[in-house]
Structure formats: structure tokens, C-alpha cells
Design a protein around this motif. Structure first.
Motif, PDB file in Angstrom:
ATOM      1  N   SER A  11      83.215 -10.923 -50.342  1.00 34.65           N
ATOM      2  CA  SER A  11      82.340  -9.912 -51.133  1.00 34.65           C
ATOM      3  C   SER A  11      81.220  -9.468 -49.876  1.00 34.65           C
ATOM      4  O   SER A  11      80.964  -8.178 -49.891  1.00 34.65           O
ATOM      5  N   LEU A  12      81.008 -10.030 -48.835  1.00 37.71           N
ATOM      6  CA  LEU A  12      79.911  -9.284 -47.975  1.00 37.71           C
ATOM      7  C   LEU A  12      80.888  -8.250 -47.342  1.00 37.71           C
ATOM      8  O   LEU A  12      80.123  -7.071 -46.969  1.00 37.71           O
ATOM      9  N   SER A  23      81.068  -5.168 -49.316  1.00 42.36           N
ATOM     10  CA  SER A  23      79.650  -4.220 -49.270  1.00 42.36           C
ATOM     11  C   SER A  23      79.585  -3.543 -47.901  1.00 42.36           C
ATOM     12  O   SER A  23      79.252  -2.558 -48.003  1.00 42.36           O
ATOM     13  N   LYS A  24      79.957  -4.341 -46.971  1.00 45.13           N
ATOM     14  CA  LYS A  24      79.864  -3.288 -45.450  1.00 45.13           C
ATOM     15  C   LYS A  24      80.831  -2.393 -45.417  1.00 45.13           C
ATOM     16  O   LYS A  24      80.659  -1.207 -44.856  1.00 45.13           O
ATOM     17  N   GLN A  64      81.900  -0.872 -48.336  1.00 40.29           N
ATOM     18  CA  GLN A  64      81.454   0.226 -49.237  1.00 40.29           C
ATOM     19  C   GLN A  64      80.248   1.212 -48.204  1.00 40.29           C
ATOM     20  O   GLN A  64      80.460   2.434 -48.594  1.00 40.29           O
ATOM     21  N   LYS A  65      79.649   0.481 -47.548  1.00 35.64           N
ATOM     22  CA  LYS A  65      78.615   1.191 -46.742  1.00 35.64           C
ATOM     23  C   LYS A  65      79.197   2.034 -45.622  1.00 35.64           C
ATOM     24  O   LYS A  65      78.811   3.282 -45.618  1.00 35.64           O
TER      25      LYS A  65
END
Length: 106
Positions: A17-18, A21-22, A24-25
Motif C-alpha cells: 500500500s505504501l 501511494s508513492k 500514485q504521487k
């Protein structure tokens, strides 16, 4: 509706999940409209049968031993797949994993 769908599969769907997130950024920084998500390897069949199905499937390195089995399923669904590089996963390099996903989608 996203332009591309990038699916990640790992042992439980949570450790990634982390990284999601990275990624997606990194996609947002490039102005890309991608749907990026992670699920458990137990969900691979469902992901490949979904409508819409992912444009690419990436396996976490901890489940890399499943590559041959998943590659057959992904090929049958016409979805490119590969295993995330251990270094990029370990360092949570979302930009590098995104680049690898984009290269597979071309």
C-alpha cells in the motif's frame, strides 16, 4: 475513468500500500490519470476477469516465485505482467515501479 489501470499483487495486499501511494504521487506528478491498487495474490484471478481488467499486473518480489503460474493466467487475459525489482520495492521507489509498469503497457 482512469486512462490506465495498474494492479499490484503481493502476499496480503497490505505491504504494497505504501508503494501504491508513492506510485500514485509519481503518476500525478507526471499528469497521468492512472488507477493504481494492490491486492492479495488470492485475488489475481478476479482481477484478470474484471471489467475493466488491469492494463498491467505487477507482482511483489516476495511472491516472485509465482511468476510462471501468474504469467500463464495474465497471458490468457492479454495482460502484461512482471515482478517488481527487489531494490525498487525495498526502497519504495514509486517512480521507478511506475516507469516499469508504463514500459510493459506499451
Amino acid at each position: 475513468m482512469a486512462d490506465k489501470i495498474i494492479a499490484l499483487a503481493c502476499a496480503a495486499g497490505m505491504s504494497t500500500s505504501l508503494l501504491v501511494s508513492k506510485m500514485q504521487k509519481a503518476a500525478a506528478d507526471k499528469g497521468k490519470d492512472y488507477e493504481i491498487f494492490a491486492k492479495s495474490t488470492a485475488d489475481i484471478d478476479n482481477m484478470l476477469a474484471a471489467n475493466p481488467k488491469p492494463d498491467v499486473l505487477l507482482l511483489g518480489p516476495q511472491v516472485g516465485f509465482m511468476k510462471a503460474e501468474v504469467q500463464k493466467k495474465a497471458a490468457a487475459a492479454d495482460v502484461p505482467m512482471d515482478v517488481i525489482k527487489m531494490q525498487d520495492y525495498g526502497m519504495m521507489r514509486g517512480d521507478k515501479v511506475l516507469e516499469a509498469a508504463e514500459a510493459l503497457m506499451k
